[in-house]
Design an enzyme around this catalytic site. Structure first.
Site, PDB file in Angstrom:
ATOM      1  N   CYS A   1       0.704  -1.257  -0.080  1.00 42.43           N
ATOM      2  CA  CYS A   1       0.014  -0.016   0.051  1.00 42.43           C
ATOM      3  C   CYS A   1       0.648   1.465   0.010  1.00 42.43           C
ATOM      4  O   CYS A   1       0.392   2.188  -0.718  1.00 42.43           O
ATOM      5  CB  CYS A   1      -1.030   0.132   1.303  1.00 42.43           C
TER       6      CYS A   1
ATOM      7  N   HIS B   1      -2.850   1.038   6.911  1.00 42.17           N
ATOM      8  CA  HIS B   1      -3.166   0.847   5.475  1.00 42.17           C
ATOM      9  C   HIS B   1      -3.472   2.308   4.935  1.00 42.17           C
ATOM     10  O   HIS B   1      -4.090   3.001   5.635  1.00 42.17           O
ATOM     11  CB  HIS B   1      -4.306  -0.133   5.176  1.00 42.17           C
TER      12      HIS B   1
ATOM     13  N   HIS C   1      -5.998   1.116  -4.052  1.00 42.20           N
ATOM     14  CA  HIS C   1      -4.946   0.872  -3.078  1.00 42.20           C
ATOM     15  C   HIS C   1      -4.274  -0.613  -3.695  1.00 42.20           C
ATOM     16  O   HIS C   1      -4.614  -1.293  -4.770  1.00 42.20           O
ATOM     17  CB  HIS C   1      -5.740   0.666  -1.893  1.00 42.20           C
TER      18      HIS C   1
END
Length: 404
Positions: A313, A364, A376
């Site tokens: 990420c 994240h 993502h």
């Protein structure tokens, strides 16, 4: 009458055929600043041919290293150049450019652009000369747009606790760039008590109408909230339909730091009438940032990956931001969280953060693209689009933030 059919052959393919099995003519001594691409260009060959001829497994070179260069390079390239000179031109890379953007500009593909220039990766640098198909396009200056004449008078503003250039700019209808230029600032850093020149609030167009009578708004009822583990000001403010700044003002906070067990005043369930914050215009970086992220959809997930071979990420954020023209270092999701500021009304190109996914705290991050969607690096799907209405992401959502 017989028609002569001419088959186009790429420079790389032609060179590969000519150089196959040929002996090298001379040696090149590596100088400071040399790269395989630079040497290949000088001797009119390709990086892959140069690596093959010298049995190189990587692009790493050392000063004074001896490299073999292909025989008869000049006649071959001259012959090819004479055939292709009329169909290619040179484009110099500018700040904010990336291969996807350049390929669209010249109606070609990233793959063909890389083959034409002997590139092994998507990385390019400002000032680099690239071969492009056809004539380089000349941009006709856009006609000037007539806008309201703004007052040139200025006044002084004294920086108070909690101020940022962005916040001051919104207050005086100025961009951060205008504020920095007017005050000769080289960075976004300001300090309490600092005097800043600002443009007068009034915009010199037509005489302003009489101010409308403001509706009477009852003071918002407040209640106490006890901070729990995992709480942030952004999370609490969304829960009680408040802005982070209002929450800080209500509690006399000078920073975003809170602690477990701390009592905070919140506005309860009542709705407070506030002036909507103007939407920040989507800039060139934000647009390019989203475009780069879109171009990477389908790339596999690789832990700690930050190249087109695979991303995690934070690696996706690092790669897309640098390709879009913003030079940032490689860090974690939590690292980018600490290098951004909160936004109440997210725009495409902002970051969306999640907490307590595979570890406690910020864990994240994705790139917001509007409509409650974000791009993502997913562990199972790779680079893909997800929706904030998904119960999992809804449960772990932390905040929207924007690069300084």
């Amino acid at each position: 009458m017989k028609k002569t059919i001419v088959r186009a052959v790429s420079t790389a393919a032609f060179l590969s055929t000519v150089y196959a099995g040929s002996a090298y003519a001379s040696e090149h001594t590596v100088q400071k600043g040399d790269s395989l691409w630079k040497i290949a260009t000088k001797y009119q060959t390709t990086v892959s041919e140069l690596k093959k001829l010298n049995n190189l497994n990587s692009d790493f070179l050392q000063v004074n290293q001896k490299l073999k260069v292909p025989a008869a390079a000049q006649p071959v390239i001259t012959a090819v150049a004479s055939k292709t000179a009329s169909s290619t031109s040179v484009y110099v890379v500018k700040s904010g450019d990336y291969l996807g953007k350049i390929s669209k500009q010249f109606n070609t593909t990233v793959k063909d652009l890389k083959a034409l220039n002997g590139l092994n990766s998507d990385r390019i640098f400002m000032g680099q000369a690239l071969k492009v198909p056809g004539k380089a396009k000349t941009t006709t200056p856009a006609p000037a747009v007539t806008s309201p004449v703004e007052s040139t008078s200025t006044s002084l503003y004294t920086v108070v606790s909690g101020d940022t250039l962005s916040k001051i700019g919104l207050q005086y209808k100025m961009s951060v760039a205008e504020l920095k230029k007017l005050n000769s600032l080289s960075s976004d850093r300001i300090y309490v008590g600092q005097k800043l020149k600002v443009r007068a609030k009034a915009v010199a167009t037509t005489p302003p109408p009489k101010a409308p009578v403001k509706p009477t708004v009852e003071p918002a009822k407040t209640s106490a909230y006890i901070v729990k583990s995992g709480d942030t000001l952004g999370k609490i403010s969304q829960q009680y339909k408040m802005t982070v700044q209002k929450l800080k003002d209500l509690n006399g906070l000078k920073s975003d730091m809170i602690y477990v067990g701390q009592k905070l005043k919140v506005s309860g369930e009542s709705t407070v009438v506030t002036t909507p914050t103007p939407k920040a215009p989507v800039g060139e970086f934000a647009t390019a940032f989203v475009e780069v992220a879109h171009s990477l959809i389908g790339t596999p997930y690789v832990w700690a990956g930050s190249t087109i071979n695979g991303f995690d990420c934070s690696g996706l954020i690092y790669y897309a931001a640098n390709q879009a023209g913003k030079e940032i270092g490689r860090t974690s999701a939590e690292g980018y969280y600490n290098r951004t500021f909160y936004v109440d009304q997210p725009q495409p190109g902002d970051l969306v953060f999640f907490e307590n996914t595979y570890k406690k705290g910020i864990s994240h991050v994705g790139i917001y693209i509007g409509g409650d969607q974000f791009i993502h690096a997913d562990e199972k799907k790779g680079v893909s689009i997800a929706n904030l209405s998904n119960p999992y992401y809804k449960a772990h959502f932390e905040s929207f933030k924007r690069f300084y």
